[in-house]
Motif scaffolding. Structure first.
Motif, PDB file in Angstrom:
ATOM      1  N   ASP A  26     -67.362  15.276   1.695  1.00  0.00           N
ATOM      2  CA  ASP A  26     -68.696  15.460   1.671  1.00  0.00           C
ATOM      3  C   ASP A  26     -69.013  15.652   0.082  1.00  0.00           C
ATOM      4  N   TRP A  27     -68.306  16.354  -0.825  1.00  0.00           N
ATOM      5  CA  TRP A  27     -68.622  16.600  -2.146  1.00  0.00           C
ATOM      6  C   TRP A  27     -68.918  15.183  -2.794  1.00  0.00           C
ATOM      7  N   PHE A  28     -68.094  14.085  -2.629  1.00  0.00           N
ATOM      8  CA  PHE A  28     -68.110  13.017  -3.045  1.00  0.00           C
ATOM      9  C   PHE A  28     -69.392  12.233  -2.660  1.00  0.00           C
ATOM     10  N   LEU A  29     -69.871  12.467  -1.515  1.00  0.00           N
ATOM     11  CA  LEU A  29     -71.172  11.864  -1.131  1.00  0.00           C
ATOM     12  C   LEU A  29     -72.524  12.559  -1.364  1.00  0.00           C
ATOM     13  N   GLY A  30     -72.277  13.669  -2.053  1.00  0.00           N
ATOM     14  CA  GLY A  30     -73.323  14.567  -2.495  1.00  0.00           C
ATOM     15  C   GLY A  30     -73.835  15.925  -1.416  1.00  0.00           C
ATOM     16  N   GLY A  31     -72.972  15.790  -0.627  1.00  0.00           N
ATOM     17  CA  GLY A  31     -73.276  17.136   0.510  1.00  0.00           C
ATOM     18  C   GLY A  31     -73.076  18.560  -0.064  1.00  0.00           C
ATOM     19  N   ASP A  32     -73.555  19.407   0.615  1.00  0.00           N
ATOM     20  CA  ASP A  32     -72.959  20.715   0.104  1.00  0.00           C
ATOM     21  C   ASP A  32     -72.419  21.623   1.033  1.00  0.00           C
ATOM     22  N   ALA A  33     -71.503  20.923   2.056  1.00  0.00           N
ATOM     23  CA  ALA A  33     -70.408  21.662   2.928  1.00  0.00           C
ATOM     24  C   ALA A  33     -69.154  21.493   2.254  1.00  0.00           C
ATOM     25  N   ASN A  34     -69.158  22.339   1.289  1.00  0.00           N
ATOM     26  CA  ASN A  34     -67.859  22.252   0.592  1.00  0.00           C
ATOM     27  C   ASN A  34     -67.782  23.502  -0.251  1.00  0.00           C
ATOM     28  N   TRP A  35     -66.532  24.037  -0.741  1.00  0.00           N
ATOM     29  CA  TRP A  35     -66.693  25.027  -1.438  1.00  0.00           C
ATOM     30  C   TRP A  35     -65.798  25.036  -2.931  1.00  0.00           C
ATOM     31  N   ALA A  36     -65.893  25.927  -3.595  1.00  0.00           N
ATOM     32  CA  ALA A  36     -65.489  25.821  -5.115  1.00  0.00           C
ATOM     33  C   ALA A  36     -64.069  25.086  -5.306  1.00  0.00           C
ATOM     34  N   ILE A  37     -63.195  25.397  -4.408  1.00  0.00           N
ATOM     35  CA  ILE A  37     -61.728  24.934  -4.363  1.00  0.00           C
ATOM     36  C   ILE A  37     -62.106  23.318  -4.057  1.00  0.00           C
ATOM     37  N   ASP A  38     -62.957  22.813  -3.339  1.00  0.00           N
ATOM     38  CA  ASP A  38     -62.972  21.321  -2.989  1.00  0.00           C
ATOM     39  C   ASP A  38     -63.791  20.752  -3.911  1.00  0.00           C
ATOM     40  N   ARG A  39     -64.753  21.457  -4.556  1.00  0.00           N
ATOM     41  CA  ARG A  39     -65.542  20.672  -5.836  1.00  0.00           C
ATOM     42  C   ARG A  39     -64.531  20.655  -7.047  1.00  0.00           C
ATOM     43  N   GLN A  40     -63.720  21.655  -7.396  1.00  0.00           N
ATOM     44  CA  GLN A  40     -62.770  21.618  -8.427  1.00  0.00           C
ATOM     45  C   GLN A  40     -61.848  20.308  -8.239  1.00  0.00           C
ATOM     46  N   PHE A  41     -61.411  20.292  -6.924  1.00  0.00           N
ATOM     47  CA  PHE A  41     -60.494  18.988  -6.696  1.00  0.00           C
ATOM     48  C   PHE A  41     -61.241  17.667  -6.930  1.00  0.00           C
ATOM     49  N   GLY A  42     -62.415  17.535  -6.258  1.00  0.00           N
ATOM     50  CA  GLY A  42     -63.364  16.405  -6.665  1.00  0.00           C
ATOM     51  C   GLY A  42     -63.524  16.038  -7.958  1.00  0.00           C
ATOM     52  N   GLU A  43     -63.867  17.292  -8.860  1.00  0.00           N
ATOM     53  CA  GLU A  43     -64.392  16.965 -10.189  1.00  0.00           C
ATOM     54  C   GLU A  43     -62.839  16.263 -10.919  1.00  0.00           C
ATOM     55  N   GLN A  44     -61.889  17.057 -10.679  1.00  0.00           N
ATOM     56  CA  GLN A  44     -60.581  16.485 -11.169  1.00  0.00           C
ATOM     57  C   GLN A  44     -60.337  15.000 -10.729  1.00  0.00           C
TER      58      GLN A  44
END
Length: 282
Positions: free
Chosen positions: A24-42
């Motif tokens: 969801d984060w990769f596609l630009g969604g907002d149904a994610n949490w900090a731990i998911d965004r940290q993973f995605g950014e890495q």
């Protein structure tokens, strides 16, 4: 955030990143949490094109659903449907046939909660349904899907398992599970799927980055398991493969590509590392 986050649906594990929320984060969604965004950014730092690859996967789903809708399929069972984002199955199908119906199934509470909210917000919850469940239990999923009243088991159904099977381990009976679903489908139904492949990985210029991504996912709640083209092909046993057969995502009906992300990789289809196929049950 922690597992006690009051905004998180019940049952959500916020101790480890989750594939549905990361996607969801990769596609630009907002149904994610900090731990998911940290993973995605890495992940982006390790493999800068990963967001593009995610978009290519979503584009394939859209092309597949449109193909099915144009060929008479008006009811869908989407397993491992993930968090609602641009191009949901019921929306894509409705663009071809406004009467199309869909049952979504996912084991991630966030995906299920957001799917239900979306259907209610759009005022279509009476024609579609969402279930929380494990696709590895075909008998349970099939029964509950039919109990929604959305699907007619006597008419062809589009079974969708896209971008999911590589989260099932090598020790799991994936082929047998799929064959069970196919045995339940009526004649004329279709099976649409995609999978990360291990074929050619060692020859890619960025193979080290891809292996690093694999290692990163393997520390999450949803580790990855790549399979060969030959293994993936066995999942379609007994079906009539729709042209062009088992191919890389950008090679499947490229004439219908819409996004720049997919078109960008049309000349290097193997780059996405995903293969796909569509089969029809005789």
């Amino acid at each position: 955030m922690t597992t006690q986050d009051p905004e998180a649906p019940e049952g959500v594990d916020l101790e480890r990143p989750n594939a549905a929320r990361i996607y969801d984060w990769f596609l630009g969604g907002d149904a994610n949490w900090a731990i998911d965004r940290q993973f995605g950014e890495q992940a982006v730092k390790t493999f800068p094109m990963i967001k593009t690859v995610a978009r290519v996967g979503r584009d394939f789903l859209g092309r597949g659903v449109r193909y099915l809708a144009r060929n008479g399929i008006d009811q869908f069972l989407d397993l491992g449907s993930g968090v609602p984002t641009v191009g949901n199955v019921h929306e894509v199908a409705a663009s071809v046939n406004p009467n199309a119906r869909c049952v979504y199934v996912d084991n991630e509470p966030v995906a299920v909660a957001h799917s239900q909210i979306l259907l209610e917000k759009e005022g279509v919850a009476d024609r579609h349904a969402v279930l929380q469940g494990d696709l590895r239990d075909p008998a349970d999923i099939w029964k509950r899907a039919l109990d929604t009243g959305v699907l007619d088991p006597n008419r062809p159904i589009g079974l969708i398992i896209v971008g999911v099977l590589y989260f099932l381990g090598e020790d799991e009976p994936v082929a047998q599970t799929i064959q069970k679903y196919l045995s339940l489908l009526p004649s004329g139904s279709y099976f649409l799927s995609s999978h990360l492949t291990s074929d050619g990985l060692e020859n890619m210029a960025d193979s080290e980055s891809r292996e690093s991504i694999m290692a990163q996912y393997n520390k999450s709640s949803t580790p990855l398991h790549l399979r060969s083209r030959a293994e993936f092909t066995t999942f379609f046993e007994g079906l009539e493969l729709v042209e062009p057969g088992i191919v890389y995502l950008p090679e499947w009906h490229p004439e219908e590509m819409e996004s720049r992300a997919t078109k960008k990789l049309a000349n290097d289809p193997a780059f996405v590392g995903h293969i796909c196929g569509l089969g029809r049950k005789p």
